[in-house]
Scaffold this motif. Structure first.
Motif, PDB file in Angstrom:
ATOM      1  N   GLN A  50      -4.558   2.936 -16.319  1.00  0.00           N
ATOM      2  CA  GLN A  50      -4.971   1.627 -15.788  1.00  0.00           C
ATOM      3  C   GLN A  50      -4.308   1.372 -14.432  1.00  0.00           C
ATOM      4  N   ALA A  51      -3.018   1.698 -14.337  1.00  0.00           N
ATOM      5  CA  ALA A  51      -2.292   1.503 -13.076  1.00  0.00           C
ATOM      6  C   ALA A  51      -2.883   2.376 -11.971  1.00  0.00           C
ATOM      7  N   GLU A  52      -3.208   3.621 -12.318  1.00  0.00           N
ATOM      8  CA  GLU A  52      -3.809   4.518 -11.331  1.00  0.00           C
ATOM      9  C   GLU A  52      -5.155   3.968 -10.854  1.00  0.00           C
ATOM     10  N   HIS A  53      -5.917   3.406 -11.773  1.00  0.00           N
ATOM     11  CA  HIS A  53      -7.198   2.799 -11.411  1.00  0.00           C
ATOM     12  C   HIS A  53      -6.993   1.688 -10.379  1.00  0.00           C
ATOM     13  N   TRP A  54      -6.023   0.801 -10.610  1.00  0.00           N
ATOM     14  CA  TRP A  54      -5.754  -0.301  -9.686  1.00  0.00           C
ATOM     15  C   TRP A  54      -5.196   0.205  -8.359  1.00  0.00           C
ATOM     16  N   ILE A  55      -4.387   1.239  -8.404  1.00  0.00           N
ATOM     17  CA  ILE A  55      -3.848   1.827  -7.176  1.00  0.00           C
ATOM     18  C   ILE A  55      -4.987   2.376  -6.314  1.00  0.00           C
ATOM     19  N   ASP A  56      -5.953   3.028  -6.962  1.00  0.00           N
ATOM     20  CA  ASP A  56      -7.122   3.542  -6.240  1.00  0.00           C
ATOM     21  C   ASP A  56      -7.959   2.397  -5.666  1.00  0.00           C
ATOM     22  N   MET A  57      -8.183   1.355  -6.485  1.00  0.00           N
ATOM     23  CA  MET A  57      -9.002   0.224  -6.022  1.00  0.00           C
ATOM     24  C   MET A  57      -8.355  -0.507  -4.847  1.00  0.00           C
ATOM     25  N   LEU A  58      -7.027  -0.607  -4.870  1.00  0.00           N
ATOM     26  CA  LEU A  58      -6.318  -1.307  -3.799  1.00  0.00           C
ATOM     27  C   LEU A  58      -5.982  -0.394  -2.621  1.00  0.00           C
ATOM     28  N   ARG A  59      -6.401   0.849  -2.746  1.00  0.00           N
ATOM     29  CA  ARG A  59      -6.197   1.853  -1.692  1.00  0.00           C
ATOM     30  C   ARG A  59      -4.722   2.012  -1.321  1.00  0.00           C
ATOM     31  N   ILE A  60      -3.900   2.084  -2.360  1.00  0.00           N
ATOM     32  CA  ILE A  60      -2.464   2.321  -2.185  1.00  0.00           C
ATOM     33  C   ILE A  60      -2.238   3.822  -2.317  1.00  0.00           C
ATOM     34  N   ASP A  61      -1.366   4.353  -1.501  1.00  0.00           N
ATOM     35  CA  ASP A  61      -1.076   5.783  -1.502  1.00  0.00           C
ATOM     36  C   ASP A  61      -0.379   6.173  -2.806  1.00  0.00           C
ATOM     37  N   PRO A  62      -1.053   6.926  -3.680  1.00  0.00           N
ATOM     38  CA  PRO A  62      -0.436   7.328  -4.948  1.00  0.00           C
ATOM     39  C   PRO A  62       0.711   8.328  -4.766  1.00  0.00           C
ATOM     40  N   ASP A  63       0.797   8.931  -3.574  1.00  0.00           N
ATOM     41  CA  ASP A  63       1.866   9.886  -3.320  1.00  0.00           C
ATOM     42  C   ASP A  63       3.139   9.205  -2.810  1.00  0.00           C
ATOM     43  N   ASN A  64       3.083   7.901  -2.605  1.00  0.00           N
ATOM     44  CA  ASN A  64       4.268   7.151  -2.213  1.00  0.00           C
ATOM     45  C   ASN A  64       5.316   7.344  -3.311  1.00  0.00           C
ATOM     46  N   ARG A  65       6.552   7.579  -2.930  1.00  0.00           N
ATOM     47  CA  ARG A  65       7.585   7.915  -3.927  1.00  0.00           C
ATOM     48  C   ARG A  65       7.823   6.772  -4.919  1.00  0.00           C
TER      49      ARG A  65
END
Length: 158
Positions: free
Chosen positions: A46-61
């Motif tokens: 669910q968190a990954e889904h929201w990170i993608d929707m908000l266009r946040i860099d998932p590779d951020n530490r």
């Protein structure tokens, strides 16, 4: 308004604290409901889904570290988080309503409840410093000092 048409003077400091406590309670309710909505779901997914929707860099530490921790959150933890969050929200709502009506019991409740958490906030700030933690700690210290002076002055006037 009183019966004579004069307007009673309200304490703006108490009203500001009441609004602050009400805002905190409202945010905590949203968090608690959000935790309940995640029951029986893949929290990290669910968190990954929201990170993608908000266009946040998932590779951020920081994001990667948070996603790593979220993999270990399950139904029991979500229920506990939600229950504890609702408890704190109820406490903050109680404080805010009492302070808005300028009740002495609410001033005492806020002094004790807020004051008890100041050592924890200091510890958390030392463990992981952040501007947000420092500002919230400062606000809470000022709230306790303001209310302590208010109660002390009122008792001195009696």
């Amino acid at each position: 308004m009183t019966g004579s048409g004069k307007r009673e003077k309200r304490n703006k400091g108490l009203l500001a604290i009441a609004i602050f406590k009400f805002a905190k309670a409202s945010i905590l309710c949203v968090v608690a409901v959000g935790a309940l909505n995640l029951l029986h779901k893949d929290v990290a997914g669910q968190a990954e889904h929201w990170i993608d929707m908000l266009r946040i860099d998932p590779d951020n530490r920081y994001i990667a570290a948070a996603l790593e921790k979220l993999q270990f959150i399950h139904t029991r933890e979500l229920k506990e988080l939600s229950a504890l969050t609702f408890f704190y929200a109820a406490l903050f709502f109680t404080e805010s309503i009492g302070l808005a009506f300028e009740k002495t019991w609410a001033e005492w409740l806020t002094i004790v409840a807020t004051g008890l958490f100041i050592p924890v906030e200091i510890y958390e700030l030392c463990k992981e410093p952040s501007v947000v933690k420092a500002v919230l700690l400062l606000i809470n210290v000022l709230v306790v000092i303001f209310l302590a002076f208010l109660v002390r002055n009122r008792q001195g006037q009696k």
